[in-house]
Design a protein around this motif. Structure first.
Motif, PDB file in Angstrom:
ATOM      1  N   GLU A  94       0.780  -1.238   0.000  1.00 16.24           N
ATOM      2  CA  GLU A  94       0.000   0.000   0.000  1.00 16.24           C
ATOM      3  C   GLU A  94       0.811   1.286   0.000  1.00 16.24           C
ATOM      4  O   GLU A  94       0.318   2.332  -0.391  1.00 16.24           O
ATOM      5  N   LYS A  95       2.045   1.239   0.473  1.00 16.70           N
ATOM      6  CA  LYS A  95       2.796   2.473   0.676  1.00 16.70           C
ATOM      7  C   LYS A  95       4.052   2.497  -0.181  1.00 16.70           C
ATOM      8  O   LYS A  95       4.685   1.479  -0.379  1.00 16.70           O
ATOM      9  N   GLY A  96       4.388   3.699  -0.662  1.00 15.92           N
ATOM     10  CA  GLY A  96       5.688   3.850  -1.275  1.00 15.92           C
ATOM     11  C   GLY A  96       5.704   4.184  -2.747  1.00 15.92           C
ATOM     12  O   GLY A  96       4.703   4.559  -3.346  1.00 15.92           O
ATOM     13  N   LEU A  97       6.888   4.012  -3.295  1.00 12.96           N
ATOM     14  CA  LEU A  97       7.180   4.338  -4.685  1.00 12.96           C
ATOM     15  C   LEU A  97       6.526   3.324  -5.618  1.00 12.96           C
ATOM     16  O   LEU A  97       6.441   2.141  -5.305  1.00 12.96           O
ATOM     17  N   ASP A  98       6.084   3.803  -6.771  1.00  9.59           N
ATOM     18  CA  ASP A  98       5.282   2.984  -7.679  1.00  9.59           C
ATOM     19  C   ASP A  98       5.883   1.622  -8.011  1.00  9.59           C
ATOM     20  O   ASP A  98       5.191   0.618  -7.966  1.00  9.59           O
ATOM     21  N   GLN A  99       7.178   1.582  -8.331  1.00  7.95           N
ATOM     22  CA  GLN A  99       7.755   0.298  -8.759  1.00  7.95           C
ATOM     23  C   GLN A  99       7.812  -0.712  -7.617  1.00  7.95           C
ATOM     24  O   GLN A  99       7.931  -1.907  -7.849  1.00  7.95           O
ATOM     25  N   TYR A 100       7.710  -0.247  -6.382  1.00  8.05           N
ATOM     26  CA  TYR A 100       7.767  -1.137  -5.214  1.00  8.05           C
ATOM     27  C   TYR A 100       6.405  -1.333  -4.552  1.00  8.05           C
ATOM     28  O   TYR A 100       6.278  -2.162  -3.664  1.00  8.05           O
ATOM     29  N   LYS A 101       5.411  -0.561  -4.958  1.00  4.66           N
ATOM     30  CA  LYS A 101       4.090  -0.657  -4.334  1.00  4.66           C
ATOM     31  C   LYS A 101       3.303  -1.756  -5.030  1.00  4.66           C
ATOM     32  O   LYS A 101       2.737  -1.552  -6.100  1.00  4.66           O
ATOM     33  N   LYS A 102       3.319  -2.946  -4.422  1.00  4.50           N
ATOM     34  CA  LYS A 102       2.602  -4.068  -5.016  1.00  4.50           C
ATOM     35  C   LYS A 102       2.494  -5.218  -4.040  1.00  4.50           C
ATOM     36  O   LYS A 102       3.277  -5.324  -3.093  1.00  4.50           O
ATOM     37  N   ASN A 103       1.515  -6.062  -4.292  1.00 10.92           N
ATOM     38  CA  ASN A 103       1.434  -7.335  -3.591  1.00 10.92           C
ATOM     39  C   ASN A 103       2.403  -8.270  -4.285  1.00 10.92           C
ATOM     40  O   ASN A 103       2.495  -8.285  -5.508  1.00 10.92           O
ATOM     41  N   CYS A 104       3.144  -9.033  -3.515  1.00  8.55           N
ATOM     42  CA  CYS A 104       4.176  -9.896  -4.095  1.00  8.55           C
ATOM     43  C   CYS A 104       4.210 -11.228  -3.363  1.00  8.55           C
ATOM     44  O   CYS A 104       3.598 -11.385  -2.309  1.00  8.55           O
ATOM     45  N   ASP A 105       4.953 -12.150  -3.904  1.00 10.71           N
ATOM     46  CA  ASP A 105       5.124 -13.456  -3.267  1.00 10.71           C
ATOM     47  C   ASP A 105       6.250 -13.455  -2.249  1.00 10.71           C
ATOM     48  O   ASP A 105       6.376 -14.398  -1.468  1.00 10.71           O
ATOM     49  N   CYS A 106       7.085 -12.397  -2.276  1.00 11.04           N
ATOM     50  CA  CYS A 106       8.270 -12.424  -1.418  1.00 11.04           C
ATOM     51  C   CYS A 106       8.062 -11.778  -0.046  1.00 11.04           C
ATOM     52  O   CYS A 106       8.778 -12.109   0.893  1.00 11.04           O
ATOM     53  N   ARG A 107       7.092 -10.879   0.099  1.00 13.03           N
ATOM     54  CA  ARG A 107       6.901 -10.202   1.380  1.00 13.03           C
ATOM     55  C   ARG A 107       6.286 -11.175   2.387  1.00 13.03           C
ATOM     56  O   ARG A 107       5.182 -11.668   2.206  1.00 13.03           O
ATOM     57  N   LYS A 108       7.033 -11.429   3.471  1.00 15.85           N
ATOM     58  CA  LYS A 108       6.500 -12.294   4.518  1.00 15.85           C
ATOM     59  C   LYS A 108       5.223 -11.661   5.063  1.00 15.85           C
ATOM     60  O   LYS A 108       5.198 -10.450   5.231  1.00 15.85           O
ATOM     61  N   PRO A 109       4.151 -12.412   5.260  1.00 14.16           N
ATOM     62  CA  PRO A 109       4.091 -13.851   5.522  1.00 14.16           C
ATOM     63  C   PRO A 109       4.074 -14.754   4.288  1.00 14.16           C
ATOM     64  O   PRO A 109       3.971 -15.972   4.426  1.00 14.16           O
ATOM     65  N   ASN A 110       4.159 -14.188   3.087  1.00 12.33           N
ATOM     66  CA  ASN A 110       4.276 -15.040   1.899  1.00 12.33           C
ATOM     67  C   ASN A 110       5.639 -15.714   1.914  1.00 12.33           C
ATOM     68  O   ASN A 110       6.624 -15.128   2.364  1.00 12.33           O
TER      69      ASN A 110
END
Length: 181
Positions: A94-110
């Protein structure tokens, strides 16, 4: 197959400091070196898996993070402790710069970072562990098929009651080395 301890960084390896990104602010948690030495004697290798939303928020760069991680790895090497790899997630949903603002598989708890390490290093998941100070660390380990252990450093002491029925708990890495043994 390799026996690996996956380690969260902030609050687990180093003292929790909001958006840590400078080596001069880095401080190892109590008993980290001794705990890692004991785990190494038991045949474990180490991979770091860390969420770093400070990158997404623009507080520091990926190069800043890599420089800090490299210094940490060099310092651990002085104690004959090797880190196979430092994985990090620079994203925030939800927060931050466009290229980093995304749901991903790497952010824990994923479990993305853990699954990548498991595949790359041929990890024996039956005999490997995830250690961290947040519920997201424990959940990522569980989703990757690992046994997860809460460490009571960092934020760990704040969630002990919430997770004590589901996860093993140790006060620091030296204590956790005794639990694993």
């Amino acid at each position: 197959m390799r026996k690996v301890i996956f380690l969260d960084r902030d609050g687990t390896i180093n003292v929790e400091k909001s958006y840590l990104h400078k080596w001069e602010d880095f401080e190892f948690e109590k008993n980290v070196i001794d705990g890692l030495k004991e785990l190494k004697k038991m045949g474990y290798e180490f991979i770091v898996v860390t969420n770093q939303s400070g990158i997404a928020r623009g507080y520091y760069s990926e190069d800043d993070l890599k420089a800090l991680n490299n210094e940490m790895v060099k310092e651990l090497k002085k104690h004959d402790i090797d880190i196979l790899e430092c994985y990090y997630c620079p994203h925030h949903p939800e927060k931050g710069l466009d290229q980093y603002k995304k749901n991903c598989d790497c952010r824990k708890p994923n479990p993305g970072m853990l699954l990548e390490g498991i595949k790359k290093y041929n990890v024996d998941i039956e005999n490997s562990f995830m250690i961290g100070d947040k519920k997201t660390d424990l959940e990522a380990g569980k989703k990757a098929g690992l046994k997860s252990i809460l460490i009571l450093t960092g934020y760990g002491k704040n969630i002990e009651d919430d997770v004590k029925k589901e996860y093993l708990i140790g006060k620091d890495l030296l204590d956790i080395s005794k639990i694993i043994k």
